[in-house]
Design a protein around this motif. Structure first.
Motif, short mmCIF file in Angstrom:
data_model
loop_
_atom_site.label_atom_id
_atom_site.label_comp_id
_atom_site.label_asym_id
_atom_site.label_seq_id
_atom_site.Cartn_x
_atom_site.Cartn_y
_atom_site.Cartn_z
N GLN A 192 29.34 1.06 -38.70
CA GLN A 192 28.25 0.56 -39.53
C GLN A 192 28.57 0.65 -41.03
O GLN A 192 27.82 0.09 -41.85
N LEU A 193 29.65 1.33 -41.37
CA LEU A 193 30.01 1.55 -42.78
C LEU A 193 31.44 1.08 -43.05
O LEU A 193 32.30 1.86 -43.50
N PRO A 194 31.75 -0.18 -42.79
CA PRO A 194 33.15 -0.63 -42.96
C PRO A 194 33.66 -0.54 -44.39
O PRO A 194 34.87 -0.43 -44.61
N TRP A 195 32.75 -0.56 -45.35
CA TRP A 195 33.15 -0.50 -46.76
C TRP A 195 33.74 0.85 -47.15
O TRP A 195 34.48 0.95 -48.13
N VAL A 196 33.44 1.88 -46.36
CA VAL A 196 33.97 3.22 -46.66
C VAL A 196 35.50 3.20 -46.64
O VAL A 196 36.15 3.83 -47.48
N ALA A 197 36.07 2.49 -45.67
CA ALA A 197 37.53 2.46 -45.53
C ALA A 197 38.22 1.92 -46.77
O ALA A 197 39.34 2.33 -47.10
N ALA A 209 18.80 -6.73 -31.74
CA ALA A 209 19.07 -7.01 -33.15
C ALA A 209 17.80 -7.43 -33.88
O ALA A 209 17.55 -7.01 -35.02
N ALA A 210 16.98 -8.25 -33.24
CA ALA A 210 15.74 -8.72 -33.87
C ALA A 210 14.79 -7.56 -34.14
O ALA A 210 14.13 -7.51 -35.19
N ILE A 211 14.71 -6.62 -33.21
CA ILE A 211 13.83 -5.46 -33.40
C ILE A 211 14.35 -4.58 -34.52
O ILE A 211 13.58 -4.12 -35.38
N PHE A 212 15.65 -4.35 -34.56
CA PHE A 212 16.22 -3.52 -35.63
C PHE A 212 16.03 -4.18 -37.00
O PHE A 212 15.80 -3.49 -37.99
N GLN A 213 16.11 -5.50 -37.03
CA GLN A 213 15.89 -6.21 -38.28
C GLN A 213 14.44 -6.05 -38.75
O GLN A 213 14.17 -5.94 -39.94
N GLU A 230 16.22 -4.15 -44.81
CA GLU A 230 17.18 -3.97 -45.89
C GLU A 230 18.53 -3.46 -45.38
O GLU A 230 19.58 -3.96 -45.80
N LYS A 231 18.50 -2.51 -44.47
CA LYS A 231 19.75 -2.00 -43.92
C LYS A 231 20.41 -3.04 -43.03
O LYS A 231 21.63 -3.23 -43.09
N TYR A 232 19.62 -3.72 -42.22
CA TYR A 232 20.18 -4.75 -41.34
C TYR A 232 20.84 -5.84 -42.17
O TYR A 232 21.96 -6.26 -41.87
N ARG A 233 20.18 -6.27 -43.22
CA ARG A 233 20.72 -7.33 -44.06
C ARG A 233 22.00 -6.87 -44.76
O ARG A 233 22.97 -7.64 -44.86
N GLY A 243 24.73 -6.83 -42.04
CA GLY A 243 25.04 -8.17 -41.56
C GLY A 243 24.86 -8.32 -40.06
O GLY A 243 25.05 -7.37 -39.29
N ASP A 244 24.48 -9.51 -39.65
CA ASP A 244 24.17 -9.76 -38.25
C ASP A 244 25.38 -9.59 -37.34
O ASP A 244 25.29 -8.98 -36.27
N ALA A 245 26.54 -10.10 -37.76
CA ALA A 245 27.73 -10.02 -36.92
C ALA A 245 28.13 -8.57 -36.67
O ALA A 245 28.44 -8.18 -35.53
N LEU A 246 28.12 -7.76 -37.73
CA LEU A 246 28.48 -6.34 -37.56
C LEU A 246 27.47 -5.65 -36.67
O LEU A 246 27.85 -4.88 -35.77
N MET A 247 26.18 -5.89 -36.88
CA MET A 247 25.16 -5.22 -36.08
C MET A 247 25.26 -5.59 -34.61
O MET A 247 25.06 -4.74 -33.73
N ARG A 248 25.59 -6.81 -34.31
CA ARG A 248 25.73 -7.22 -32.92
C ARG A 248 26.90 -6.49 -32.26
O ARG A 248 26.81 -6.07 -31.10
#
Length: 268
Positions: free
Chosen positions: A86-91, A156-160, A165-168, A171-176
């Protein structure tokens, strides 16, 4: 932010290393008393600090300042922040080739983490409060029951809706991808029915992908690994009850006004 001198831990030996860990744990308890009480108190926070210091050293972050920042990131983002999908930017910030100085890497990552929190939780934390209120109002009986891609879309729709804000931001692809891989992880604990899988995924989404072994949330690991629990239904019930209790404690420190979400937020 902890102010720690840039002195190598190894130079102090085991005794002073323990003193440093106790000092770091005490600062976390003083700064975040509610979160530390929820985790189980000072002893549990000391365990988190010790694990964080070891994890930092294993990745080459051996100074007191580096270890302090690493532990702070663990406290904020979760025990698996360095590898959480969920945190790909950390890398990007932990890339040795991109940023040679290890202290600079961690300092820049910490700054980026503050930006991430501002974008998702909000500068005053009200966005995450609203997300928790939506989660509390959700009827677990409505957990998605379809299969395949349709099931992923429903979750995904429920989490959104829970935390837009976190879902957006993620991103949808990562969340799926996270939802699909999380379902496989839930099965490792015997959770395969819709309700159990959904609770597991909720906790991943809100607490971090490593919530099931995070010292900050020992109640989750205790329930998921308790061999005395007879079956999936009971494990799901206990995990859900513990999650709701944790949620209630998290919300209890908020102002009374925050207990009643505005109409437009409830409809989101």
């Amino acid at each position: 932010m902890l102010v720690i001198r840039n002195t190598q831990l190894e130079a102090f030996g085991p005794l002073l290393r323990q003193r440093f860990e106790h000092e770091l744990a005490a600062r976390l308890v003083a700064s975040y008393p509610r979160e530390c009480r929820q985790a189980g108190g000072a002893d549990q926070i000391l365990l988190l600090v010790r694990q964080g210091v070891r994890a930092a050293a294993a990745q080459g972050y051996t100074s007191k300042r580096q270890a302090g920042i690493y532990v702070a990131l663990t406290f904020i983002l979760g025990v698996d922040f360095a590898s959480d999908p969920q945190l790909p930017w950390v890398a990007d910030y932990l890339d040795e080739q991109a940023i040679a100085d290890p202290t600079v890497r961690l300092e820049q990552l910490f700054s980026a983490t503050l930006d991430y929190l501002a974008a998702t939780a909000g500068s005053d934390g009200q966005r995450v409060v609203r997300a928790m209120l939506r989660m509390r109002a959700f009827d677990l009986a409505a957990a998605p029951r379809r299969t395949g891609e349709a099931w992923i879309s429903d979750v995904a729709a429920i989490f959104q809706q829970f935390y837009p804000e976190k879902y957006r931001h993620q991103g949808d692809a990562l969340m799926r991808r996270v939802i699909w891989s999380g379902r496989r992880r839930a099965k490792q604990y015997g959770l395969a029915a819709p309700a159990g899988v959904f609770v597991f995924l909720e906790l991943m989404f809100m607490l971090g992908s490593g919530f099931d072994h995070d010292p900050l949330h020992p109640w989750a690991a205790a329930i998921l690994n308790d061999e005395r629990i007879a079956g999936e239904a009971e494990r799901t019930e206990r995990l859900y009850a513990a999650a709701m209790a944790h949620l209630a404690q998290s919300l209890s420190g908020q102002d009374h006004q925050q207990d009643h979400e505005p109409q437009q937020e409830r409809a989101a």
